[in-house]
Design a protein around this motif. Structure first.
Motif, PDB file in Angstrom:
ATOM      1  N   UNK A 191      26.744 -18.984  49.849  1.00  0.00           N
ATOM      2  CA  UNK A 191      25.574 -18.119  49.741  1.00  0.00           C
ATOM      3  C   UNK A 191      24.275 -18.840  49.485  1.00  0.00           C
ATOM      4  N   UNK A 192      24.240 -20.142  49.741  1.00  0.00           N
ATOM      5  CA  UNK A 192      23.015 -20.918  49.527  1.00  0.00           C
ATOM      6  C   UNK A 192      22.130 -20.815  50.760  1.00  0.00           C
ATOM      7  N   UNK A 193      20.844 -20.630  50.554  1.00  0.00           N
ATOM      8  CA  UNK A 193      19.868 -20.599  51.629  1.00  0.00           C
ATOM      9  C   UNK A 193      19.003 -21.843  51.545  1.00  0.00           C
ATOM     10  N   UNK A 194      18.758 -22.490  52.683  1.00  0.00           N
ATOM     11  CA  UNK A 194      17.920 -23.687  52.730  1.00  0.00           C
ATOM     12  C   UNK A 194      16.675 -23.384  53.551  1.00  0.00           C
ATOM     13  N   UNK A 195      15.513 -23.665  52.972  1.00  0.00           N
ATOM     14  CA  UNK A 195      14.243 -23.423  53.655  1.00  0.00           C
ATOM     15  C   UNK A 195      13.481 -24.737  53.744  1.00  0.00           C
ATOM     16  N   UNK A 196      13.076 -25.111  54.974  1.00  0.00           N
ATOM     17  CA  UNK A 196      12.351 -26.354  55.184  1.00  0.00           C
ATOM     18  C   UNK A 196      10.886 -26.225  54.793  1.00  0.00           C
ATOM     19  N   UNK A 197      10.426 -27.108  53.911  1.00  0.00           N
ATOM     20  CA  UNK A 197       9.036 -27.114  53.476  1.00  0.00           C
ATOM     21  C   UNK A 197       8.207 -28.059  54.338  1.00  0.00           C
ATOM     22  N   UNK A 198       6.913 -27.917  54.272  1.00  0.00           N
ATOM     23  CA  UNK A 198       6.025 -28.696  55.144  1.00  0.00           C
ATOM     24  C   UNK A 198       5.994 -30.173  54.798  1.00  0.00           C
ATOM     25  N   UNK A 199       6.392 -30.558  53.580  1.00  0.00           N
ATOM     26  CA  UNK A 199       6.363 -31.958  53.169  1.00  0.00           C
ATOM     27  C   UNK A 199       7.709 -32.652  53.366  1.00  0.00           C
ATOM     28  N   UNK A 200       8.555 -32.086  54.222  1.00  0.00           N
ATOM     29  CA  UNK A 200       9.886 -32.623  54.543  1.00  0.00           C
ATOM     30  C   UNK A 200      10.899 -32.408  53.427  1.00  0.00           C
ATOM     31  N   UNK A 201      10.511 -31.777  52.347  1.00  0.00           N
ATOM     32  CA  UNK A 201      11.487 -31.383  51.344  1.00  0.00           C
ATOM     33  C   UNK A 201      12.154 -30.081  51.774  1.00  0.00           C
ATOM     34  N   UNK A 202      13.252 -29.770  51.136  1.00  0.00           N
ATOM     35  CA  UNK A 202      14.002 -28.554  51.473  1.00  0.00           C
ATOM     36  C   UNK A 202      14.222 -27.756  50.198  1.00  0.00           C
ATOM     37  N   UNK A 203      13.872 -26.505  50.253  1.00  0.00           N
ATOM     38  CA  UNK A 203      14.065 -25.601  49.128  1.00  0.00           C
ATOM     39  C   UNK A 203      15.445 -24.959  49.246  1.00  0.00           C
ATOM     40  N   UNK A 204      16.276 -25.143  48.214  1.00  0.00           N
ATOM     41  CA  UNK A 204      17.604 -24.546  48.191  1.00  0.00           C
ATOM     42  C   UNK A 204      17.608 -23.359  47.231  1.00  0.00           C
ATOM     43  N   UNK A 205      18.172 -22.259  47.680  1.00  0.00           N
ATOM     44  CA  UNK A 205      18.267 -21.080  46.823  1.00  0.00           C
ATOM     45  C   UNK A 205      19.698 -20.583  46.825  1.00  0.00           C
ATOM     46  N   UNK A 206      20.259 -20.464  45.632  1.00  0.00           N
ATOM     47  CA  UNK A 206      21.613 -19.925  45.504  1.00  0.00           C
ATOM     48  C   UNK A 206      21.573 -18.408  45.583  1.00  0.00           C
ATOM     49  N   UNK A 207      22.735 -17.824  45.633  1.00  0.00           N
ATOM     50  CA  UNK A 207      22.831 -16.365  45.753  1.00  0.00           C
ATOM     51  C   UNK A 207      22.509 -15.720  44.405  1.00  0.00           C
ATOM     52  N   UNK A 208      21.247 -15.671  44.076  1.00  0.00           N
ATOM     53  CA  UNK A 208      20.778 -14.989  42.878  1.00  0.00           C
ATOM     54  C   UNK A 208      20.032 -13.727  43.315  1.00  0.00           C
ATOM     55  N   UNK A 209      19.859 -12.800  42.426  1.00  0.00           N
ATOM     56  CA  UNK A 209      19.148 -11.569  42.749  1.00  0.00           C
ATOM     57  C   UNK A 209      17.706 -11.646  42.282  1.00  0.00           C
ATOM     58  N   UNK A 210      16.808 -11.202  43.118  1.00  0.00           N
ATOM     59  CA  UNK A 210      15.407 -11.066  42.728  1.00  0.00           C
ATOM     60  C   UNK A 210      15.254  -9.850  41.813  1.00  0.00           C
ATOM     61  N   UNK A 211      14.130  -9.747  41.108  1.00  0.00           N
ATOM     62  CA  UNK A 211      13.924  -8.584  40.240  1.00  0.00           C
ATOM     63  C   UNK A 211      13.963  -7.275  41.017  1.00  0.00           C
ATOM     64  N   UNK A 212      14.085  -6.192  40.294  1.00  0.00           N
ATOM     65  CA  UNK A 212      14.145  -4.861  40.901  1.00  0.00           C
ATOM     66  C   UNK A 212      12.854  -4.568  41.671  1.00  0.00           C
ATOM     67  N   UNK A 213      12.922  -3.707  42.699  1.00  0.00           N
ATOM     68  CA  UNK A 213      11.733  -3.386  43.505  1.00  0.00           C
ATOM     69  C   UNK A 213      10.543  -2.924  42.665  1.00  0.00           C
ATOM     70  N   UNK A 214      10.786  -2.157  41.604  1.00  0.00           N
ATOM     71  CA  UNK A 214       9.677  -1.652  40.803  1.00  0.00           C
ATOM     72  C   UNK A 214       8.870  -2.802  40.203  1.00  0.00           C
ATOM     73  N   UNK A 215       9.567  -3.855  39.765  1.00  0.00           N
ATOM     74  CA  UNK A 215       8.854  -4.992  39.190  1.00  0.00           C
ATOM     75  C   UNK A 215       8.116  -5.777  40.262  1.00  0.00           C
ATOM     76  N   UNK A 216       8.737  -5.936  41.427  1.00  0.00           N
ATOM     77  CA  UNK A 216       8.056  -6.624  42.524  1.00  0.00           C
ATOM     78  C   UNK A 216       6.816  -5.860  42.951  1.00  0.00           C
TER      79      UNK A 216
END
Length: 284
Positions: A191-216
């Protein structure tokens, strides 16, 4: 010219500041070199030495950078202070942070050269203490930051290697650092997501939940419907899949997405992912 004994102590104080050896080890070396029974260092709320007694009350009235003899300490001692008339004693207080160094001989007497040596060493002892405190504070802050990043499941890797969270995510998933082009979003095992950043680094995100819609919605200035879609997109769902899951038509989903990107100042889903997971929202 620095004497060999002083050079050894100064090097040891550097190791104390760097957290490589304990402060008590330096005090033992100092006591041995000065043929003292013990050496004790007091801070405002701490003490180091071999079976150290509580800080004598009379130390609080001592003038900084001056070495006090046993006779002077006897005159200043309070009713609950140690018997400074037994053996020989030297005490010096630091000018900077509240520190007191006390050396004691049960037999024999200290020399004038011993007092001069304490005067020369005390500023270095105080500096080592300050640097050690700063290092400990930074280590604590780093530990807290790493704990927050792990809580959010957010790590970063690249040409310079992975940070602590990314290394742990990759190790637990049993995979190597991925090769992801800037702006690309890839799904990895566990469940890990990898996102390529502009500086050649890669952002890794595990399967965590974002806050509830009301807070967003409150944090990003979105409507509740927009926040629900933003959360789904931030969790890695595609726009068509997220729209269908929320009961939105394709046209409504596209319209909401445009509003989300405009209100948050990002360009596309990859920018929204980065905004959500690189902000304080990921830690809530």
């Amino acid at each position: 010219m620095i004497a060999r004994d002083d050079a050894d102590l100064l090097l040891a104080l550097g190791d104390v500041a760097g957290g490589r050896i304990a402060r008590g080890a330096v005090l033992q070396v100092l006591a041995t070199q000065m043929q003292a029974s013990h050496a004790t260092l007091y801070a405002q709320d701490d003490v180091w030495g071999e079976a150290p007694p509580p800080r004598p009350a009379c130390f609080d009235s001592l003038r900084a950078d001056r070495v006090y003899s046993a006779e002077e300490l006897v005159d200043r001692a309070g009713p609950f202070d140690p018997d400074f008339g037994s053996g020989d004693h030297r005490v010096i207080a630091a000018k900077g942070p509240p520190l007191w160094l006390w050396i004691h001989k049960t037999r024999g007497s200290f020399r004038a050269a011993d007092s001069a040596r304490l005067s020369g060493l005390m500023p270095h002892i105080a500096q080592s203490h300050v640097l050690g405190q700063e290092r400990a504070g930074l280590a604590q802050a780093l530990g807290q930051a790493q704990a927050m990043l792990w809580h959010a499941g957010l790590g970063r890797t690249g040409p310079n290697g992975p940070d602590a969270t990314a290394a742990r995510l990759l190790a637990e998933a049993g995979i190597s650092a991925p090769d992801v082009a800037p702006g690309a979003l890839h799904a990895l095992p566990d469940g890990i997501t990898a996102y390529g950043l502009s500086d050649d680094d890669i952002l890794l995100r595990a399967a965590r939940d974002l806050p509830a819609p009301a807070r967003l919605a409150q944090a990003l200035g979105l409507t509740l419907s927009e926040a629900r879609l933003a959360r789904a997109l931030g969790q890695g769902q595609s726009l068509p899949h997220a729209s269908a899951a929320l009961g939105l038509t394709r046209e409504t989903g596209r319209s909401y997405a445009k509003q989300i990107y405009a209100k948050t100042g990002v360009s596309g889903q990859s920018g929204l992912v980065r905004l959500l997971w690189c902000s304080a929202l990921a830690f809530g």
